[in-house]
Design a protein around this motif. Structure first.
Motif, mmCIF file in Angstrom:
data_model
loop_
_atom_site.group_PDB
_atom_site.id
_atom_site.type_symbol
_atom_site.label_atom_id
_atom_site.label_comp_id
_atom_site.label_asym_id
_atom_site.label_seq_id
_atom_site.Cartn_x
_atom_site.Cartn_y
_atom_site.Cartn_z
ATOM 1 N N TRP A 48 0.855 -1.195 0.000
ATOM 2 C CA TRP A 48 0.000 0.000 0.000
ATOM 3 C C TRP A 48 0.883 1.234 0.000
ATOM 4 C CZ3 TRP A 48 -3.920 -1.338 4.494
ATOM 5 C CH2 TRP A 48 -4.752 -2.380 4.071
ATOM 6 N N ALA A 51 -1.302 6.284 -3.635
ATOM 7 C CA ALA A 51 -2.719 6.395 -3.989
ATOM 8 C C ALA A 51 -2.960 6.360 -5.491
ATOM 9 C CB ALA A 51 -3.282 7.683 -3.402
ATOM 10 N N ARG A 88 3.036 6.621 3.540
ATOM 11 C CA ARG A 88 2.115 7.749 3.711
ATOM 12 C C ARG A 88 1.620 7.771 5.150
ATOM 13 N NH1 ARG A 88 -1.055 9.396 -0.982
ATOM 14 N NH2 ARG A 88 -2.763 9.666 0.512
ATOM 15 N N ASP A 90 -1.040 9.179 6.221
ATOM 16 C CA ASP A 90 -2.497 9.036 6.241
ATOM 17 C C ASP A 90 -2.930 7.722 5.591
ATOM 18 O OD1 ASP A 90 -1.645 9.775 3.725
ATOM 19 O OD2 ASP A 90 -3.320 11.140 3.342
ATOM 20 N N GLU A 92 -4.878 5.434 6.618
ATOM 21 C CA GLU A 92 -6.310 5.149 6.718
ATOM 22 C C GLU A 92 -7.089 5.795 5.583
ATOM 23 O OE1 GLU A 92 -4.440 5.940 9.305
ATOM 24 O OE2 GLU A 92 -4.612 4.209 10.638
ATOM 25 N N LYS A 93 -6.683 7.000 5.171
ATOM 26 C CA LYS A 93 -7.352 7.658 4.036
ATOM 27 C C LYS A 93 -7.123 6.857 2.758
ATOM 28 C CE LYS A 93 -7.839 12.084 1.588
ATOM 29 N NZ LYS A 93 -7.858 11.452 0.261
ATOM 30 N N LEU A 94 -5.912 6.377 2.564
ATOM 31 C CA LEU A 94 -5.617 5.551 1.389
ATOM 32 C C LEU A 94 -6.491 4.300 1.397
ATOM 33 C CD1 LEU A 94 -2.165 4.715 -0.091
ATOM 34 C CD2 LEU A 94 -3.701 2.858 0.468
ATOM 35 N N ILE A 96 -9.410 3.884 2.754
ATOM 36 C CA ILE A 96 -10.808 4.233 2.440
ATOM 37 C C ILE A 96 -10.956 4.548 0.957
ATOM 38 C CG2 ILE A 96 -12.611 5.952 2.820
ATOM 39 C CD1 ILE A 96 -11.505 6.183 5.716
ATOM 40 N N ASP A 97 -10.042 5.348 0.416
ATOM 41 C CA ASP A 97 -10.144 5.792 -0.974
ATOM 42 C C ASP A 97 -10.095 4.635 -1.956
ATOM 43 O OD1 ASP A 97 -10.316 8.367 -0.069
ATOM 44 O OD2 ASP A 97 -8.249 8.935 -0.578
ATOM 45 N N ASN A 113 -1.779 -1.026 11.827
ATOM 46 C CA ASN A 113 -0.917 -0.056 11.173
ATOM 47 C C ASN A 113 0.466 -0.177 11.806
ATOM 48 O OD1 ASN A 113 0.419 2.148 10.142
ATOM 49 N ND2 ASN A 113 -1.212 3.626 10.578
#
Length: 302
Positions: A48, A51, A88, A90, A92-94, A96-97, A113
């Motif tokens: 991961w 993005a 990254r 963030d 968690e944002k990745l 979700i996106d 994490n």
């Protein structure tokens, strides 16, 4: 250090336009149900890194991650954990996106994490850094799966199962975002090899659907070949992956270092005498298919 669950260097090569089906076929060829037991704490570390999305091979596909989780569930382990430390902050944002959070929730598995503690300190056979902080999950897992896309990489030459673990586990809280504050990249190949000395990767899943060519890890071109590699030896698996990208293992410095340390098998031929046993698709056919998809011409190394 744990002993790898399956010592034989087996690599299954499968091809299907549906990546999940190719993964399932590869794991069946390896007889995954015989590799995991009810006492296991299975950790899946997916790639991961950014993005850009699975369409170009920047990250793994959420649907394929879901398929892997479902297959591992059928083996009835004690615990399944999705764990990685994204470069990254963030992450968690990745998640979700791109849809990873939905997969974790729907399959009801743990997510850790690895950028967060509590940490242990792991000494390394390496000059910079000499040790590294890792989430305590390191001491709890009994079966480790590396799931990643195959890529050309601007510093590591290629990125596959070994690099995914070596760079996916160090915490950003210590190494920074991205992980360059304490010198990992000063001798990246030496660091990756030193990390492999400390990690037992029991199952490598390397997808070339898509595989990133041209340059990487973010700016290359994603080629959907339908090919997936599933292997019991990360060096053997990455050796086959390197060949798809046009390299023999001695061209990949960390792979060559690790082979010379005796950490796995890096010798493969295109006939039945190969020390790495190829299951499924023949290696020479996989190389030709990959190159036809990536470059418009079906050629192989040998």
């Amino acid at each position: 250090m744990r002993v790898r669950r399956t010592l034989s260097p087996l690599v299954a090569i499968t091809q299907n336009n549906n990546e999940s089906f190719a993964i399932e076929e590869g794991l069946n060829l390896l007889n995954i149900s015989s590799m995991i037991n009810s006492n296991d704490v299975v950790v899946i570390t997916p790639n991961w890194v950014g993005a850009g999305g699975p369409e170009i091979g920047d990250v793994v596909g959420p649907n394929s991650l879901k398929k892997i989780i479902q297959i591992i569930k059928s083996c009835n382990p004690k615990r399944i954990v999705i764990a990685t430390a994204s470069a990254r902050k963030d992450v968690e944002k990745l998640m979700i996106d791109i849809g990873f959070m939905d997969v974790i929730k729907s399959e009801n598995v743990e997510f850790i994490n690895l950028n967060n503690g509590p940490f242990i300190n792991l000494p390394l056979n390496h000059s910079c850094p000499k040790s590294i902080a890792l989430n305590k999950l390191y001491d709890e897992m009994t079966f480790l799966i590396s799931f990643t896309q195959l890529k050309i990489h601007e510093e590591a030459t290629i990125s596959a199962s070994i690099k995914n673990i070596a760079m996916g586990w160090p915490t950003g809280e210590e190494q920074g975002y991205p992980k360059k504050n304490l010198g990992i990249h000063k001798d990246l190949h030496g660091f990756i090899s030193a990390m492999l000395e400390k990690f037992t990767i029991d199952l490598s899943i390397v997808s070339a659907s898509p595989a990133m060519v041209g340059t990487g890890p973010h700016k290359g071109i994603g080629n959907h070949t339908g090919l997936v590699l599933c292997g019991t030896d990360p060096i053997a698996t990455d050796t086959v992956g390197a060949r798809l990208l046009g390299f023999k293992p001695q061209a990949i410095n960390y792979l060559y270092k690790s082979i010379n340390k005796g950490l796995g098998c890096g010798e493969v031929t295109t006939d039945s005498s190969s020390p790495i046993k190829i299951l499924g698709m023949r290696l020479i056919d996989a190389e030709k298919h990959f190159n036809k998809c990536a470059y418009g011409k079906d050629f192989s190394i040998d």
